[in-house]
Design a protein around this motif. Sequence first.
Motif, mmCIF file in Angstrom:
data_model
loop_
_atom_site.group_PDB
_atom_site.id
_atom_site.type_symbol
_atom_site.label_atom_id
_atom_site.label_comp_id
_atom_site.label_asym_id
_atom_site.label_seq_id
_atom_site.Cartn_x
_atom_site.Cartn_y
_atom_site.Cartn_z
ATOM 1 N N GLN A 172 22.010 -2.068 23.959
ATOM 2 C CA GLN A 172 22.605 -2.876 22.893
ATOM 3 C C GLN A 172 23.654 -3.840 23.451
ATOM 4 O O GLN A 172 23.736 -4.997 23.024
ATOM 5 C CB GLN A 172 23.238 -1.967 21.837
ATOM 6 N N LYS A 173 24.428 -3.385 24.437
ATOM 7 C CA LYS A 173 25.498 -4.226 24.977
ATOM 8 C C LYS A 173 24.957 -5.293 25.922
ATOM 9 O O LYS A 173 25.467 -6.424 25.961
ATOM 10 C CB LYS A 173 26.517 -3.356 25.710
ATOM 11 N N TYR A 204 21.891 8.603 24.553
ATOM 12 C CA TYR A 204 22.807 7.880 23.660
ATOM 13 C C TYR A 204 23.462 6.713 24.403
ATOM 14 O O TYR A 204 23.505 5.578 23.895
ATOM 15 C CB TYR A 204 23.860 8.858 23.139
ATOM 16 N N GLN A 205 23.962 6.963 25.601
ATOM 17 C CA GLN A 205 24.628 5.903 26.365
ATOM 18 C C GLN A 205 23.628 4.881 26.897
ATOM 19 O O GLN A 205 23.967 3.699 27.068
ATOM 20 C CB GLN A 205 25.439 6.502 27.520
ATOM 21 N N ILE A 231 29.030 -0.196 30.749
ATOM 22 C CA ILE A 231 29.638 0.612 29.683
ATOM 23 C C ILE A 231 30.663 1.582 30.281
ATOM 24 O O ILE A 231 30.872 2.676 29.766
ATOM 25 C CB ILE A 231 28.573 1.362 28.859
ATOM 26 N N SER A 255 23.235 2.581 24.135
ATOM 27 C CA SER A 255 24.433 1.731 24.079
ATOM 28 C C SER A 255 24.352 0.618 25.120
ATOM 29 O O SER A 255 24.745 -0.531 24.860
ATOM 30 C CB SER A 255 25.691 2.573 24.328
ATOM 31 N N LEU A 266 27.451 6.276 15.704
ATOM 32 C CA LEU A 266 28.519 5.700 16.506
ATOM 33 C C LEU A 266 29.845 6.383 16.172
ATOM 34 O O LEU A 266 30.082 6.761 15.019
ATOM 35 C CB LEU A 266 28.638 4.203 16.244
ATOM 36 N N THR A 278 24.072 12.693 25.487
ATOM 37 C CA THR A 278 24.707 11.401 25.730
ATOM 38 C C THR A 278 24.016 10.600 26.829
ATOM 39 O O THR A 278 24.240 9.393 26.952
ATOM 40 C CB THR A 278 26.203 11.574 26.091
ATOM 41 N N HIS A 318 33.546 11.967 22.888
ATOM 42 C CA HIS A 318 32.825 10.859 23.513
ATOM 43 C C HIS A 318 33.748 10.041 24.421
ATOM 44 O O HIS A 318 33.351 9.654 25.531
ATOM 45 C CB HIS A 318 32.208 9.957 22.440
ATOM 46 N N CYS A 347 22.364 9.493 16.702
ATOM 47 C CA CYS A 347 22.831 8.179 17.167
ATOM 48 C C CYS A 347 23.929 7.610 16.266
ATOM 49 O O CYS A 347 23.985 6.407 16.004
ATOM 50 C CB CYS A 347 21.660 7.202 17.249
#
Length: 641
Positions: free
Chosen positions: A208-209, A201-202, A102, A205, A158, A198, A185, A156
Amino acid sequence: MVDLATLNENQLKAVEWDDGPLLVLAGPGSGKTRVLSYRIAHILDQTPGQRFRLLALTFTNKAAAEMRGRVEELVPTDFNRVRLTTFHSFATELLQQHGHHINLRPDFQILSSDDDRKSLLSDVLLNLKKEKNISIPDYLNLNYILRLVNALTELCILPKDASSYLKKFNSDNYALLALFYNSYHKTMVDLNLLDFPTLIYQTLSLFQKVPSIINLIRKIYTNILVDEFQDTNYLQYKMLMALTKPDPSTLFVVADDDQIIYQWNRANPARLDELRTNFNVSELQLPENYRCPREVILLANSLISRNLNRSVGKKPMRSLKSGSNGVVNIYSFANFEEETSWILKDLKSKISNNIYNCAILSRTNKLLTILGNVLEQGGINIYYSVRKDEFKSAPLIMLHSLLRLANSREDKRALERLCKSYYELDGQQISWIEILSRASANGQDYLRSWIDELQVNQNLPSDTRALLDSGILPLLNFLNFHDLDSKIFDWANKRLNISLNEVSDFDEFSDERKAWLNILSEINKKFGNDLNLYQLIHELDLSSKNPPQPPKSIPCFTIHSSKGLEFAHVYLIGLYEDNLPSWSAVKKGNDSIEMQEERRNCFVAITRTQESLTMTYSKQMYNCPKKPSRFLGEMGIQLDV
């Protein structure tokens, strides 16, 4: 073989549980840390030679360190199969290893203070003004925008969804606020920065990725344990769901809905209901209390029973500790001056008998500061427990800045702090602006350019040149940081003796050195010989820099900061309406969610008690008449008003 004979019946059931996910409702003083430690040790003891690992998540480094020590004592040979850490530390480790997916490098910097985050936000707004020629209304100040960024991140949201989300609540400036959120961000990622929200949060992410990462984590950590679950915010809850789905059968959660006092940090009583719904957990209660005398438990049970949103079937606490006459005392005073004078006198009587295991608790820092001044003037040493995000003394600033520059070679703020702290210690003025220019022109990193500037100085003291050669250059060239602290401390001590009257920052050096050594000790216990510079820097950023409590001192805590602690003698001050409960809770009404949290605050405060509880209030505060707290009456205490 782990000996479970010392556990009570309910504790033993929890430790040996093997029938799916479990929620343990554990009140204050019920031995929850003991249960978690024995649970971990029991699983390891029953599975010798197996490769799966256990992940235990908590909220503070102190709690993780305490549990780590207990587990290692119980199963010293198999302790390497356990990861005992905080939510934020675990997220940091994952981003160090996989953040490149990311666009994060492993040397990312964590902004641990609001001042740093406001500085970044200020730069973001300035760039937006220049690039997009926008005007910002006066009421949209840094504090307001930062609170908004926190809220959206912790929900959360986006960046691409921020505009539509905000449109529901702000018809005038939703597009502008969404732009701020998106830019903040984006700038964080571009500059390889993260802050506390974050971090998780990251991490979500990342999951998810790259789903294969979370799948790998699930295979490694087949048992997930969570301490103080009631304190989770939405981000942390989503992280827990990601770690345990689709098979949460080994999830083991310890919580107490009567101790939810962090709603300002988005902890929510409804989260326990979400846990029940999403995970179909079984429940087990630990109503036994080993900490508080019976008289205190009776007050606590009477008080907390007034809350409406407690777990269905929650059992009252049962004290297993006998008390004596005078365990609970309530005193009223005409004004706060009389209240503080009496507390000073009472504490002096205890100290004269060599009794120091006392603590003063208050709803607000304001009352603690006033009382603390009175106590200090009266000759009593005071310790304030306030989280400290940054070092303040020149030697520690210099050390921390050097480590940060070695980790992140273009950290302008670290360079500025290094130049300033070095000047305070050695008297040589080095312009950090000139270092930036020279580094840019020569294609060098900032630390190399700073070292070069020192080395050309013909009058550089011999011990400073020795520090460069033996400590700072190895850090630059080989990332060898393991003895840099002792070298800088020895070097700085010489300057302390030379210029004691000139350098005010040395007032904090002794305390901060102790804080550094404590933090470093816990980091080394956590990572052992595998500790690298990334991990050291990130753990430092996540840790409070508070020095240890000095011996023979009386600690002063807000109720929020006292959670998880216990003291022989507790003084709970300021028990009047508009303070405990707060003015806003009083305004909302007796059954409001605000009042219920205030009631939990009071519950947490009185259950810190091991031997005696003293509660005080004044009939007049700030020249205004005040009523005693309704919580006194709800405890069943009869007052002469």
